[in-house]
Design an enzyme around this catalytic site. Sequence first.
Site, PDB file in Angstrom:
ATOM      1  N   LYS A 254      23.280  40.994  24.509  1.00 26.97           N
ATOM      2  CA  LYS A 254      23.695  42.197  25.244  1.00 26.97           C
ATOM      3  C   LYS A 254      22.508  42.949  25.827  1.00 26.97           C
ATOM      4  CE  LYS A 254      28.022  43.104  22.821  1.00 26.97           C
ATOM      5  NZ  LYS A 254      28.005  41.920  21.959  1.00 26.97           N
TER       6      LYS A 254
ATOM      7  N   GLU B  39      23.942  43.412  38.948  1.00 26.10           N
ATOM      8  CA  GLU B  39      22.496  43.281  39.092  1.00 26.10           C
ATOM      9  C   GLU B  39      22.067  43.655  40.501  1.00 26.10           C
ATOM     10  OE1 GLU B  39      20.743  39.573  38.100  1.00 26.10           O
ATOM     11  OE2 GLU B  39      19.741  40.470  36.381  1.00 26.10           O
TER      12      GLU B  39
ATOM     13  N   THR C 220      39.661  39.812  39.333  1.00 28.29           N
ATOM     14  CA  THR C 220      38.890  39.896  40.567  1.00 28.29           C
ATOM     15  C   THR C 220      39.780  39.625  41.768  1.00 28.29           C
ATOM     16  OG1 THR C 220      36.959  39.121  39.359  1.00 28.29           O
ATOM     17  CG2 THR C 220      36.859  39.039  41.759  1.00 28.29           C
TER      18      THR C 220
ATOM     19  N   ASP D  67      44.707  31.066  40.111  1.00 30.68           N
ATOM     20  CA  ASP D  67      45.888  31.763  39.611  1.00 30.68           C
ATOM     21  C   ASP D  67      47.181  31.013  39.914  1.00 30.68           C
ATOM     22  OD1 ASP D  67      44.232  33.977  38.852  1.00 30.68           O
ATOM     23  OD2 ASP D  67      44.215  34.606  40.940  1.00 30.68           O
TER      24      ASP D  67
ATOM     25  N   ASP E  96      45.566  38.667  37.262  1.00 28.06           N
ATOM     26  CA  ASP E  96      44.168  38.289  37.417  1.00 28.06           C
ATOM     27  C   ASP E  96      43.346  39.566  37.594  1.00 28.06           C
ATOM     28  OD1 ASP E  96      41.887  36.660  37.893  1.00 28.06           O
ATOM     29  OD2 ASP E  96      42.178  36.918  40.042  1.00 28.06           O
TER      30      ASP E  96
ATOM     31  N   LYS F 143      45.739  30.135  31.600  1.00 24.40           N
ATOM     32  CA  LYS F 143      46.531  31.245  32.126  1.00 24.40           C
ATOM     33  C   LYS F 143      48.018  30.901  32.107  1.00 24.40           C
ATOM     34  CE  LYS F 143      43.042  33.270  35.218  1.00 24.40           C
ATOM     35  NZ  LYS F 143      42.762  33.707  36.601  1.00 24.40           N
TER      36      LYS F 143
ATOM     37  N   THR G 112      41.593  36.535  32.924  1.00 28.32           N
ATOM     38  CA  THR G 112      40.503  36.427  33.894  1.00 28.32           C
ATOM     39  C   THR G 112      39.480  35.414  33.427  1.00 28.32           C
ATOM     40  OG1 THR G 112      38.719  37.669  34.969  1.00 28.32           O
ATOM     41  CG2 THR G 112      39.341  38.355  32.773  1.00 28.32           C
TER      42      THR G 112
END
Length: 1449
Positions: free
Chosen positions: A727, A679, A528, A1023, A526, A999, A868
């Site tokens: 983008k 951001e 994060t 996960d 994974d 996954k 992910t």
Amino acid sequence: MKATGPTKGGNSGFKAFARRVASFSVEDLFSRKRPAGPPRTIFVNQQLSPEYFDPKKKNATVKKEHVYVTNQVISSKYTLVTFLPRNLLEQFRRVANIYFLGIAILQFFPTFATISPGVVILPLIIIIALTALKDAYEDFRRHQSDKKVNQTEVDVLAGSSWVNPNVTQGKSRTFVRGILPKPRLRGKSAAGAPTTPGASEPKPVVDEDPETTLVAPNLKSSQRRNSHRVSFINPFSSAPDDEAFWKSTLWEDIHVGDFVRITDGHPIPADILICATSDPENVAFVETKNLDGETNLKSRNAVPGLTHLRSPEACASAENSFRVMCDRPETNMYRLNAMVEMGDGSGKGDKYSVDLQTVLLRGTVLKHTEWVIGVVLFTGEDTKIVINAGKTPSKRSRVERQMNPQVLINLALMAVMAVVCAIVDSSLEKEYVNLNAPWLYSDDHPDDNPTANGGITWAFALLTFQDLVPISLYLSIEIVRTIQAIFIYFDRDIAYDRPGQPPQATQARSWNLSDDLGQIEYIFSDKTGTLTQNSMVFRQCSIGGKAYRGDPEVLTDGDDETQPNKISDSIELEKEMQQNATARPVLSGYSIDAASSRLSNSPSSSVPRTKTTNPRFRDIVLTSDIKLACTDDELSGPEAARARALNGFFSVLGLCHTVLTAVDPLTGEIEYKAQSPDEAALVQAAADVGYVFLGRDREKLSIRTPGSQIPERYELLHILEFSSARKRMSVIVRKLDEEGREGEGEGRIFLLSKGADNVIYERLKNGNEGLKEDTERHLAEFANEGLRTLTLAYKTIGEEEYQSWSHRYQEALIAIENREEKVEIVSEEIESELRLLGATAIEDRLQDGVPEAIADLKRAGIKIWVATGDKLETAIAIGRSTNLIGPDSNIIIVRGTSKPVDQQINNALERFFPEHRTEVRPPSRPSTPSRMHPLTRADTNVSSIVGGDNGDRPGGFVLVVDGAALLHAFETEETKALLLKLGTLCEGVICCRVSPLQKALIVRLVKDGLRAMTLAIGDGANDVSMIQAADVGVGISGEEGLQAVNSSDYAIAQFRFLKKLLLVHGHWSYARNGIMILNFFYKNVVPTGILWWFQIYCAWSATFVMDYTYILFWNSLWTIAPVVGIGLFDRVLDSEILMDLPELYHYGREKYWFSWRDFFIYMLDGVYQSVIIYFFIMFTYVTTSARHDGYSVDQYEWSTVTAVSGVLVADIFTGMSASAWTWWLAFFVFIGIVVVWAFTFIYSALSPGYEFTNLWGFYYFLGASSYFWFGLLFTFLLALAPRYLAKAYKANFSPDDIDIVRWIKKEHPYFDFKHHDHHQYNLGIGLTEMKQRRRTSRTNESFAERASRRSSRASSIATLDPPEARPRPSTDFRSASRTDMSTGLVSVDRGFDFAAEDDGVAIRRIQTNLSERFTSRNLAVGEDGEKKAKRSRFLSLKRGFTKKNRTSE
């Protein structure tokens, strides 16, 4: 023809039966496979529809398909009832256990009893019991975790006047599932009397247990107990006793159709439809890291027709009846189709669509929203996160799976030996019985004749040769693996030391997989929380062609000491916050946006502080430049241009976003809340240098510039939102004066843009090439450092141009057909002729040691795939920063677009791997998603792609595929095979936007398609399915809870610990266990061979040649210690060397330590040694008597010598198999030899009057005989000579990598393998030769690894567009390319990322408000257009610093 029909049918039936047997799983017997069920309708404040009742049954029984599952979720394998049968079935999957049970049962018959039957079966009982206790302990920990989750509390609507008509199953009691009959679920009237369908509103009996049945409590006490909750919803009402209220209820007691209320910071207990929130516009924010791994906030909104349900009274009112029509539960995490129909379902009520934007999924956490009221749609096993999780599997290691057929070979060999003894013995008896042989006297009875004795001899032979399959083998393996788990737990190098907390050790939750850690070929990770912290830090920037690198010495924390403008006096600030808090109650401690915006309007308030946990951006040079622009009023030339660039750059950072602000009422600090962490990092960076974004009040944006007491205000006109295709993101704002009006000199309109460098550069106006080249160079430098880049630009828009464009944009927004295309075309018109400001560089902070760990794991030959839920750009950026994507790697992108996925993959194979462009045929028979046809690993040349010198060039390919493409790829076997082939041809694979179930499918694709050993690692509930699908699952005990850890086989605290877990503990465990098992088989061949050769001289009667005591204790005393010592203390190499040389891990991947070749070699060793020991000693004693008096020796005299010699040879041979002798290992090797010698002399000294033995007096005859001593010496030397000579030859004339390293370590004890420079040392056959040989001759290396390395930058140069196609003179087209197979576009990849929620509800809400305001405004252009056409004051930095002077005047 007629006869062939049944034959064919029989063959097909047999094949189907064989397939069922091959696919049999113990889990299938004990896990209830529940179908998804039909689409459901949830009834709220109205009775069930008549078709929901079964007309064939009485008492208004609800149909089975309309009875919903309980919200109780159980991840454990066993229950109190199923534990014993399921665990026994799992243990008796071992063939040896079945054999041991048969042998024990056989000895319960007096004819075959050698010793007490209870003593015989005792070892098997001990083994079964110890293994069961281990499994029970592992599952008990899962039960504890389940209990913790299921007994979490949440507020549920209750009261005597409200009834939930939807029927739910009763929850499991004491975790006993699937055994007790289900309670009959019937609808009842409110009074409890049976009713007919449709007669009245039914009240279902959910559970007969009074402790779990939802009963309305005493309302007076409940009102007092929940008074703070009721008053929060309706603080001015005093409800009578019969009205509804919020009751604190356990998660496992929630039912479909219940109203629930979730408060800020609490997890969502089920899949819930949002009715109303505390936000005035009914927006809620959730954190979805348990679902998709992202910690950024996601916005969700309530169903418009249900927003009035803001109190328990409104929820329980019969006037507010509605029904929710939902699709059946499905695994797709990104799709949910439903509809809300108001009223009684007559079709006259309003209807509202429902999708994921209006639903809170189980596993998410409510953030920065005081409360949410919703209706439960799906519970328990029907929720998306649980559907994707799967059941807890029963895993077995590869060594154990490979050991089973070896045990079968030994069993077959033993059966053959028994059959031979039976046939020969019966034949000899038949021959000699006619000759009246005295030993066959009376062999003419039904139970005693040559034919019957053959069968008895066969059974006796099984007992005689039973040591060939030792029962102690499995017990020893369990003990060794348990202690290996303890070694891992106490390893301080892989324990996480956190300040103020005890060290968090690595835990082995499944003790039987330690050797699998040494054979891993693929790692699925994974992103994060596993590789990254999902924490963005602003590191560098380029403004006006000048790079600001940041001060590294202050990039350590977010303390207030680094604030540029500390608040010295906050009295007015506190007063303002108190007023805001009084006007609007705050549950979570934060007031969003509006409060901070009102706070900024006060001229007397100081610059607010910002709150962040990340390092703040500081740069001395930048601070000096801003100070110069602030103090010098007469700037001109380059200094004035730089001042304008500085102001414009940070103004874009502070205004071009969708960030929300939250003000802490206690400290007054502003905290930025964004849908993406990058951001928030950009806005925080602007605040760190003095450009503090104060918040948004409707469409008014406020920003405080350095030195200014009055914030600048802008009117937000339009947001051109970010998308993966665009983008870029742009905002159009109008500058206002201090009072929020378009005063004189104000009202200028600006377009502010940020996005990928290639997208922004294509839209820049001509000229200023020097600035473009400088910024381009800085972008390349940022990207080379692994930072995520973003380019900023702006333009000034005239009033007439804006009005004309705005009309066209509004028409595009309301278009019915091709709305997206029309909006994009109009957006392209305004996003042109931009002026470049600069670029930013953000670091996505990784977990400690992740790049180094991944680099070393790749050196070990392990291929790493990342799966992910993040967006494509985010995944690529992380791939770069973690070394998965190298600086010169070429990226192949496969998307799920209108272009077929199989066509994209075929194009990629044809374009980049032409010699592998062969037709991939699917398996001949249908297979499940978890069973793939194995692909052959072969090697071919691809020099035709890039030339003959390609092997020496850098580069390679990395495949990036999104979840939509995977969805199509898994539809057919052909596409799956194509995807697997392309993936194995690439150096790495990154799968983005994938669901938890996808996954798991990816893991199974490689695991079953290549028969490769896989490891999956993750830290969240998303996960779990991947962790369970892999051979070894590793959970990271991070901040995302314990869902992954509870389902894992190993629990670690940091990803970097995986390196030592595999390279050291995995390597050691696999080598130790492999050698231990081989020696187990070997050492039992030795006594079995001695017994077998004696059958030649005892008429094949299955008689013991030696005293039975030596056979009985062979596996428990004499030879058990050395093999266990190898399993515990053998060390192939020191841990430091294995860490410094990851290349040595290839021994595990190539099955070096436990292979069929070694198995047969060890077996032949045992046979050879038994021949030497038996015949040498027998002929020595028999041919010439060892007695001084001339009497012949007794059988037990010379056979005792064979027994002692066999123990001596077997123990020393086992010690020779070890890689390194330690004191502990030496003790374990010699303890068995000492014990057998002591036993022989003590046992033979016992007087027959005390205990009858066959060895009495041997202590004298053996000790005084030279035959005994020389027999031991010669058999020892002759038996071990072949193995010793083979090891000596190999070490001196054919050394492998380990031999080379050992030689280097011996000659240079302090040699540094990690920082070795072969030019500095001359080591003969040293480390350099080892590495070169590994690079040129890896026998088992897959064609994928070699083909991927051959693909270099040169292969992508020819595919790039010519330089003149894009005016960027400084672009290096030899750098890494990025090919999007869905569009065919090729570009230079810089690792750009700007993650945001595509078409998120927050942006849509702003767009709606802007659109409504646009249609109601007078869009006439004023006559003062000429006046407003003056030079923009947006870029005037000096004006911002002089506002306070004008105010004071």
